[in-house]
Design a protein around this motif. Structure first.
Motif, PDB file in Angstrom:
ATOM      1  N   ILE A  28       0.845  -1.208   0.000  1.00 20.57           N
ATOM      2  CA  ILE A  28       0.000   0.000   0.000  1.00 20.57           C
ATOM      3  C   ILE A  28       0.878   1.256   0.000  1.00 20.57           C
ATOM      4  N   ASN A  65       0.629   4.137  -2.813  1.00 21.08           N
ATOM      5  CA  ASN A  65       0.457   5.541  -2.445  1.00 21.08           C
ATOM      6  C   ASN A  65       1.546   6.425  -3.025  1.00 21.08           C
ATOM      7  N   GLU A  66       2.769   5.921  -2.963  1.00 25.32           N
ATOM      8  CA  GLU A  66       3.884   6.704  -3.465  1.00 25.32           C
ATOM      9  C   GLU A  66       3.735   6.964  -4.968  1.00 25.32           C
ATOM     10  N   GLY A 116       1.017   7.194  -6.486  1.00 18.62           N
ATOM     11  CA  GLY A 116      -0.082   8.143  -6.675  1.00 18.62           C
ATOM     12  C   GLY A 116      -1.208   7.592  -7.526  1.00 18.62           C
ATOM     13  N   LYS A 142      -4.738   5.514  -8.277  1.00 22.95           N
ATOM     14  CA  LYS A 142      -6.011   5.471  -7.551  1.00 22.95           C
ATOM     15  C   LYS A 142      -6.702   4.122  -7.661  1.00 22.95           C
ATOM     16  N   ASN A 152      -6.890   4.872   1.944  1.00 23.54           N
ATOM     17  CA  ASN A 152      -5.989   5.723   1.168  1.00 23.54           C
ATOM     18  C   ASN A 152      -6.609   6.154  -0.163  1.00 23.54           C
ATOM     19  N   ILE A 187      -7.828   4.381  -2.513  1.00 23.56           N
ATOM     20  CA  ILE A 187      -7.427   3.537  -3.646  1.00 23.56           C
ATOM     21  C   ILE A 187      -8.540   2.518  -3.881  1.00 23.56           C
ATOM     22  N   GLN A 189       4.721   8.154 -11.548  1.00 23.98           N
ATOM     23  CA  GLN A 189       4.393   9.113 -10.496  1.00 23.98           C
ATOM     24  C   GLN A 189       4.269  10.524 -11.069  1.00 23.98           C
TER      25      GLN A 189
END
Ligand code: NAG
Ligand code: NAG
Ligand code: NAG
Ligand code: NAG
Ligand code: NAG
Length: 536
Positions: free
Chosen positions: A102, A106-107, A109, A111, A150, A152, A508
């Motif tokens: 996760i 997240n890093e 970016g 979705k 988060n 996602i 990213q």
């Protein structure tokens, strides 16, 4: 010359003004689409979902779950599991390290995250009546919560080839109709436990793969095929079993979709299968090769898409396969037809097609019934694009062709690209070496460029794109000899940090609001001076 100068002047003028700039998609390196100040997520609609993908056997490790047929296959035939005899026994140990996954998601970016549930983790003995593993339920429940916390969106695959071994031992898995009820019971449990939070379900990954590689070639689990093809296969008939397995897959898929649409309608999600696609080009300009190209599409895509849209197999398959091809009765056809809310399409490579003579009767196999010879080079010895791996080549325009084909031939479906990616050299290499995966940037951006073209110019209804893969993992049949990840996994220490490779940094920046992040982008990335020696 004057005109060219004029065109150049206009190009230069608009280059500074992104809004007016038309992006041209190149077919060969160097791909300028990797410059994210020119091409980025703003070239797609706001609700378009970008994600990354993985699958359970490839990342989770075996801890805490029942055995599945990939465990059985990789231990029985270690030489088929990968040149390094790799397997999924521990791999990334995402069962323990899911929070790291996760973190990387997240890093990046993104979705969306496409992952699969390991059937044998929640039903170790394959059937609900033989007991539910509550720890397995908790594992996926936590993962889903972690993603949603988060923002996602989970895209969850129910079956990514890892059938519980007990069901293979009992009745040879998808070769037997008993699979339909067992798959339905398993899916029922998943909808019941996770359906309040999961709104995109995938029934079966790559409908084409298990029938062909698992039951005709014996290169994948469960490893069945005719003895004349490979005497290591533990049983099988490459001329009949692939068609029965494909048929049962379609029925099992359709019954699960029906269950979801009736019993779980209130959950308000969408469900569909994932198709592996390829694009096919004629080997030469003879009418025979044009026909062979059409046959290739029917046997590769139509095999599943005609039943899903019309409730029957393609005429050309009926003609060439004859009695070996099962039939849907009226009731079954009605279940199969229209059994999807969306199609997940995986796309990797393009091949050339020309006609091949029929096999002798004692050497019939589902792989040759199409009477097509698929090659990586055309009649002039040209590949369709840059190198992919092991003698195959990629063709970014094929992404556009595939999308258009599905739109025009199969009734303009809602599409998610559920896999697209390329491998780079694997083995026991440090991050500093794996980092330089510029081929992956070229691959991803060129395919995204043609995907955008499909949406903007051909009005194909594509709503999402999932790059394969989140991180390095066990690659089916290749072990750890190749790396597909946008992030690096150290298989000597899977608890170590998972850093983004150059491709991860590129994705990213592609996904960032680049109008706000230009400085960061310029300082952290230096694509202009990149080294391309690995593309030899
Ligand atoms: C998700 O958020 C909820 C509410 O804040 C929290 O209770 C839960 O522990 C979180 N779960 C995970 C896995 O992050
Ligand atoms: C191409 O296929 C069509 C339809 O199956 C057939 O009628 C035609 O004879 C084929 N042409 C060649 C050159 O094979
Ligand atoms: C079709 O086959 C199913 C078994 O899959 C059977 O239950 C059903 O009665 C058959 N329907 C018809 C119309 O033959
Ligand atoms: C397929 O075509 C290639 C190129 O023409 C040829 O070398 C190869 O032998 C053919 N394969 C089969 C199985 O006919
Ligand atoms: C594995 O990585 C973790 C986290 O970076 C580190 O603390 C640990 O020392 C490493 N273990 C080994 C055996 O290198």
């Amino acid at each position: 010359m004057k005109l060219l100068g004029f065109a150049l002047a206009i190009l230069l003028a608009v280059a500074t003004c992104k809004a007016d700039e038309e992006i041209t998609c190149e077919e060969n390196v160097p791909f300028t689409c990797s410059q994210t100040d020119r091409f980025n997520k703003q070239d797609f609609e706001k609700d378009f979902i970008f994600g990354v993908a993985s699958s359970a056997y490839q990342i989770e490790g075996g801890r805490g779950r029942g055995l599945n047929i990939w465990d059985g296959f990789t231990h029985r035939y270690p030489e088929k599991a990968g040149a390094d005899f790799g397997n999924g026994d521990t791999t990334c140990d995402s069962y323990t390290n899911w929070e790291k996954d996760i973190g990387v998601i997240n890093e990046l970016g993104v979705k969306g995250y496409r992952f699969s549930i390991a059937w044998s983790r929640i039903l170790p003995k394959g059937k609900r009546s033989r007991g539910i593993n509550e720890d397995g339920i908790k594992y996926y429940s936590d993962l889903i919560d972690g993603l949603r916390n988060n923002s996602i969106e989970p895209f969850v695959t129910l079956f990514h080839w890892d059938l519980p071994q007990t069901l293979q031992d009992e009745y040879e898995g998808f070769l037997d109709r008993r699979i339909i009820d067992d798959f339905k019971d398993y899916a029922d449990l998943c909808f019941e436990k996770f359906g309040d939070r999961v709104k995109h379900w995938i029934t079966i990954n790559q409908l084409f793969t298990v029938p062909t590689r698992g039951y005709a070639l014996g290169t994948d689990a469960p490893g069945r095929c005719s003895k004349w093809h490979d005497k290591r296969c533990y049983g099988g008939d490459s001329s009949t079993e692939p068609y029965i397995v494909a048929h049962n897959q379609l029925l099992a898929h359709a019954m699960v979709v029906d269950l979801y649409r009736t019993k779980y309608k209130h959950q308000g999600g969408k469900i569909g299968p994932v198709m592996i696609t390829r694009w096919f080009l004629p080997y030469d300009d003879t009418p025979e090769s044009k026909n062979a190209t059409e046959r290739a599409k029917e046997f590769f895509l139509g095999w599943f898409m005609e039943p899903l849209t019309k409730g029957k197999y393609p005429d050309i398959m009926r003609e060439l396969v004859g009695k070996r091809l099962p039939e849907f009765n009226e009731t079954e056809a009605a279940y199969v037809k229209g059994s999807y809310d969306f199609l997940g399409l995986n796309y990797y490579v393009t091949q050339y097609a020309h006609t091949q003579d029929p096999s002798p009767p004692e050497r019939l196999t589902a792989m040759t019934d199409s009477l097509v010879n698929l090659t990586s080079f055309d009649v002039n010895g040209q590949p369709p694009g840059p190198p992919f791996s092991k003698g195959s080549y990629y063709h970014p325009r094929g992404m556009l062709n595939v999308m258009e084909h599905f739109k025009t031939k199969y009734g303009d479906p809602l599409i998610y690209v559920t896999e697209n990616g390329i491998s780079t050299p694997g083995g026991d290499i440090p991050f500093t070496e794996a980092f330089h995966d510029y081929e992956r940037i070229d691959y991803l951006c060129s395919h995204l460029c043609f995907l955008r073209k499909a949406i903007k110019e051909k009005r194909v209804n594509v709503k999402g794109y999932f790059a394969w893969a989140l991180g390095d993992n066990y690659e089916f049949c290749n072990g750890f000899t190749v790396r597909f990840g946008l992030s690096y996994v150290d298989f000597n220490n899977v608890t170590a940090d998972r850093d983004l490779k150059a491709s991860g940094l590129w994705y990213q920046s592609f996904l960032r609001d680049t109008t706000k992040n230009q400085d960061l982008l310029r300082s952290s990335l230096s694509f202009k001076n990149r080294d391309r020696k690995s593309l030899a």
